[in-house]
Design a protein around this motif. Structure first.
Motif, mmCIF file in Angstrom:
data_model
loop_
_atom_site.group_PDB
_atom_site.id
_atom_site.type_symbol
_atom_site.label_atom_id
_atom_site.label_comp_id
_atom_site.label_asym_id
_atom_site.label_seq_id
_atom_site.Cartn_x
_atom_site.Cartn_y
_atom_site.Cartn_z
ATOM 1 N N VAL A 81 8.720 -4.898 -0.579
ATOM 2 C CA VAL A 81 8.649 -4.701 -2.030
ATOM 3 C C VAL A 81 9.301 -5.879 -2.748
ATOM 4 O O VAL A 81 8.773 -6.400 -3.738
ATOM 5 C CB VAL A 81 9.325 -3.375 -2.435
ATOM 6 C CG1 VAL A 81 9.431 -3.274 -3.958
ATOM 7 C CG2 VAL A 81 8.557 -2.183 -1.882
ATOM 8 N N ALA A 82 10.446 -6.319 -2.246
ATOM 9 C CA ALA A 82 11.140 -7.446 -2.868
ATOM 10 C C ALA A 82 10.287 -8.701 -2.850
ATOM 11 O O ALA A 82 10.291 -9.487 -3.815
ATOM 12 C CB ALA A 82 12.475 -7.696 -2.152
ATOM 13 N N SER A 83 9.537 -8.899 -1.789
ATOM 14 C CA SER A 83 8.646 -10.057 -1.697
ATOM 15 C C SER A 83 7.564 -9.992 -2.781
ATOM 16 O O SER A 83 7.236 -11.004 -3.419
ATOM 17 C CB SER A 83 8.016 -10.121 -0.312
ATOM 18 O OG SER A 83 7.136 -11.225 -0.209
ATOM 19 N N TRP A 93 10.257 -0.599 -14.147
ATOM 20 C CA TRP A 93 9.058 -0.024 -13.534
ATOM 21 C C TRP A 93 9.529 0.931 -12.441
ATOM 22 O O TRP A 93 10.451 0.605 -11.690
ATOM 23 C CB TRP A 93 8.187 -1.100 -12.898
ATOM 24 C CG TRP A 93 7.599 -2.107 -13.821
ATOM 25 C CD1 TRP A 93 6.321 -2.165 -14.282
ATOM 26 C CD2 TRP A 93 8.269 -3.259 -14.367
ATOM 27 N NE1 TRP A 93 6.152 -3.273 -15.085
ATOM 28 C CE2 TRP A 93 7.336 -3.960 -15.164
ATOM 29 C CE3 TRP A 93 9.576 -3.752 -14.272
ATOM 30 C CZ2 TRP A 93 7.655 -5.115 -15.847
ATOM 31 C CZ3 TRP A 93 9.913 -4.908 -14.968
ATOM 32 C CH2 TRP A 93 8.953 -5.578 -15.747
ATOM 33 N N ARG A 94 8.880 2.100 -12.320
ATOM 34 C CA ARG A 94 9.287 3.044 -11.283
ATOM 35 C C ARG A 94 8.082 3.434 -10.438
ATOM 36 O O ARG A 94 7.006 3.716 -10.962
ATOM 37 C CB ARG A 94 9.906 4.299 -11.894
ATOM 38 C CG ARG A 94 11.332 4.079 -12.339
ATOM 39 C CD ARG A 94 11.850 5.250 -13.137
ATOM 40 N NE ARG A 94 11.439 6.510 -12.575
ATOM 41 C CZ ARG A 94 12.281 7.458 -12.161
ATOM 42 N NH1 ARG A 94 13.569 7.243 -12.192
ATOM 43 N NH2 ARG A 94 11.836 8.600 -11.720
ATOM 44 N N TYR A 95 8.299 3.468 -9.131
ATOM 45 C CA TYR A 95 7.222 3.756 -8.190
ATOM 46 C C TYR A 95 7.642 4.848 -7.209
ATOM 47 O O TYR A 95 8.815 4.964 -6.839
ATOM 48 C CB TYR A 95 6.882 2.505 -7.375
ATOM 49 C CG TYR A 95 6.448 1.313 -8.192
ATOM 50 C CD1 TYR A 95 5.100 1.044 -8.420
ATOM 51 C CD2 TYR A 95 7.395 0.434 -8.723
ATOM 52 C CE1 TYR A 95 4.705 -0.066 -9.160
ATOM 53 C CE2 TYR A 95 7.004 -0.668 -9.460
ATOM 54 C CZ TYR A 95 5.665 -0.916 -9.677
ATOM 55 O OH TYR A 95 5.275 -2.013 -10.403
ATOM 56 N N LEU A 96 6.660 5.636 -6.787
ATOM 57 C CA LEU A 96 6.828 6.534 -5.660
ATOM 58 C C LEU A 96 6.033 5.980 -4.494
ATOM 59 O O LEU A 96 4.930 5.442 -4.677
ATOM 60 C CB LEU A 96 6.320 7.945 -5.998
ATOM 61 C CG LEU A 96 7.286 8.882 -6.720
ATOM 62 C CD1 LEU A 96 6.590 10.192 -7.054
ATOM 63 C CD2 LEU A 96 8.532 9.157 -5.883
ATOM 64 N N GLY A 97 6.596 6.092 -3.294
ATOM 65 C CA GLY A 97 5.904 5.577 -2.120
ATOM 66 C C GLY A 97 6.348 6.294 -0.867
ATOM 67 O O GLY A 97 7.152 7.230 -0.913
ATOM 68 N N PRO A 98 5.850 5.866 0.265
ATOM 69 C CA PRO A 98 6.200 6.507 1.536
ATOM 70 C C PRO A 98 7.623 6.166 1.957
ATOM 71 O O PRO A 98 8.024 5.007 1.962
ATOM 72 C CB PRO A 98 5.170 5.920 2.512
ATOM 73 C CG PRO A 98 4.788 4.592 1.913
ATOM 74 C CD PRO A 98 4.868 4.774 0.429
ATOM 75 N N GLY A 99 8.392 7.211 2.287
ATOM 76 C CA GLY A 99 9.767 7.010 2.699
ATOM 77 C C GLY A 99 10.038 7.512 4.102
ATOM 78 O O GLY A 99 9.110 7.858 4.853
ATOM 79 N N ALA A 100 11.297 7.565 4.460
ATOM 80 C CA ALA A 100 11.706 7.969 5.801
ATOM 81 C C ALA A 100 11.394 9.439 6.059
ATOM 82 O O ALA A 100 11.416 10.271 5.147
ATOM 83 C CB ALA A 100 13.202 7.718 5.974
ATOM 84 N N PRO A 149 0.821 -1.209 0.000
ATOM 85 C CA PRO A 149 0.000 0.000 0.000
ATOM 86 C C PRO A 149 0.858 1.263 0.000
ATOM 87 O O PRO A 149 1.913 1.317 0.639
ATOM 88 C CB PRO A 149 -0.805 -0.113 1.298
ATOM 89 C CG PRO A 149 -0.849 -1.580 1.586
ATOM 90 C CD PRO A 149 0.461 -2.131 1.109
ATOM 91 N N GLY A 150 0.399 2.255 -0.739
ATOM 92 C CA GLY A 150 1.078 3.545 -0.756
ATOM 93 C C GLY A 150 2.004 3.759 -1.932
ATOM 94 O O GLY A 150 2.456 4.884 -2.172
ATOM 95 N N PHE A 151 2.290 2.706 -2.693
ATOM 96 C CA PHE A 151 3.190 2.839 -3.840
ATOM 97 C C PHE A 151 2.382 2.979 -5.129
ATOM 98 O O PHE A 151 1.443 2.221 -5.368
ATOM 99 C CB PHE A 151 4.110 1.631 -3.954
ATOM 100 C CG PHE A 151 5.196 1.603 -2.920
ATOM 101 C CD1 PHE A 151 6.422 2.186 -3.162
ATOM 102 C CD2 PHE A 151 4.968 1.006 -1.679
ATOM 103 C CE1 PHE A 151 7.418 2.175 -2.200
ATOM 104 C CE2 PHE A 151 5.964 0.985 -0.711
ATOM 105 C CZ PHE A 151 7.195 1.582 -0.966
ATOM 106 N N THR A 152 2.755 3.949 -5.934
ATOM 107 C CA THR A 152 2.062 4.187 -7.204
ATOM 108 C C THR A 152 3.070 4.160 -8.352
ATOM 109 O O THR A 152 4.177 4.690 -8.237
ATOM 110 C CB THR A 152 1.340 5.545 -7.201
ATOM 111 O OG1 THR A 152 2.289 6.595 -6.936
ATOM 112 C CG2 THR A 152 0.251 5.572 -6.142
ATOM 113 N N LEU A 153 2.660 3.526 -9.443
ATOM 114 C CA LEU A 153 3.508 3.450 -10.626
ATOM 115 C C LEU A 153 3.560 4.821 -11.293
ATOM 116 O O LEU A 153 2.530 5.465 -11.506
ATOM 117 C CB LEU A 153 2.948 2.419 -11.598
ATOM 118 C CG LEU A 153 3.762 2.151 -12.868
ATOM 119 C CD1 LEU A 153 5.098 1.497 -12.530
ATOM 120 C CD2 LEU A 153 2.955 1.271 -13.823
#
Length: 281
Positions: free
Chosen positions: A272-274, A188-195, A165-169
């Motif tokens: 993400v790797a999973s 593929w590139r995604y933006l998501g919640p980071g530190a 959840p939270g990652f968008t292509l």
């Protein structure tokens, strides 16, 4: 423009390798994508190109400005002018110290040069086995171009990645590339919640390249089991991953599948790797 080394087979060179990306800031710091590019450009310019490093104080100040802006703290401008509130100055100083501490930690210790799961890993191409470099150079000599994703063939994932959840292509992805007349990579590139409430950027890359370049402490590199597969984990020096690059690499018959992340915690990286591992089955 990319922010991850597209297996060295992309038709574009990542702008994060130079300070030219800082020009993107003029487009508006209110845009998360631009904020991310500026943060990563600064990190790479200091971590990977010592010859063009700027004074630490100015770099940290700019990073603090970007982070404050990305979090909606307009008072970041006042902080950098020296007339901000005490609260703003303390917040900026804290983040600046965090960034500086992580850069110092990543720079310490012997670098990893070796091979895991049959994949050479080194700080730069100069330390990659010559035969692999020659193969890469021969492929590039034929020229690299973007191609329709449908032409990526077996490099494409068997099924879509179900990201956490939270990652968008990002728009315009996936993208595929051919070098020397043959499909060589797909991304593929995604933006998501980071530190620290700032954006994280994740690229999933599948390509024919059979090595990984990562200028990291040796202690950061190990193998890990992800789902049903063994993989290489290049973890961030601190578990929160703040302003750090990390990777998970899956060896493939054709080359590698790589999860390449910036500003992402180790826990989220493995999540993400999973998801990517499931998509490769």
């Amino acid at each position: 423009m990319g922010t991850a080394p597209f297996h060295d087979d992309a038709s574009t060179i990542p702008c994060v390798m130079t300070l030219q990306c800082l020009n993107i800031a003029a487009l508006g710091l209110d845009k998360p994508r631009n904020i991310f590019v500026v943060i990563e450009a600064i990190w790479w310019s200091r971590a990977m190109q010592p010859s063009i490093r700027r004074p630490a104080s100015s770099i940290v100040s700019l990073v603090v400005l970007v982070i404050l802006a990305s979090s909606g703290f307009v008072i970041g401008w006042a902080f950098l002018r020296g007339d901000g509130s005490t609260e703003a100055q303390e917040r900026g100083a804290d983040l600046g110290n965090e960034i500086e501490a992580r850069q110092t930690a990543v720079a310490e210790g012997g670098r990893f040069v070796g091979e895991l799961l049959g994949v050479p890993i080194a700080p730069s191409l100069m330390d990659v086995p010559p035969s692999i470099v020659s193969e890469r150079n021969a492929r590039h000599a034929g020229g690299c171009v973007d191609i329709p994703v449908a032409q990526a063939g077996t490099l494409d994932l068997p099924r879509p990645v179900q990201m956490p959840p939270g990652f968008t292509l990002e728009a315009g992805y996936p993208r595929a590339t051919a070098c020397g007349g043959s499909a060589s990579g797909i991304q593929w590139r995604y933006l998501g919640p980071g530190a620290y409430g700032t954006p994280a950027n994740v690229s999933v890359l599948r390509g024919v390249t059979k090595y990984v370049t990562a200028d990291v402490p040796a202690k950061n590199v190990s193998t890990v089991r992800v789902g049903t597969r063994e993989a290489i984990l290049i973890r961030p020096t601190t578990s929160d991953g703040f302003v750090q690059i990390s990777q998970v690499v899956f060896p493939e018959g054709f080359g590698t599948t790589v999860v390449y992340a910036f500003n992402l915690s180790e826990e989220s990286l493995l999540q993400v790797a999973s998801a990517v591992e499931e998509a490769t089955r």
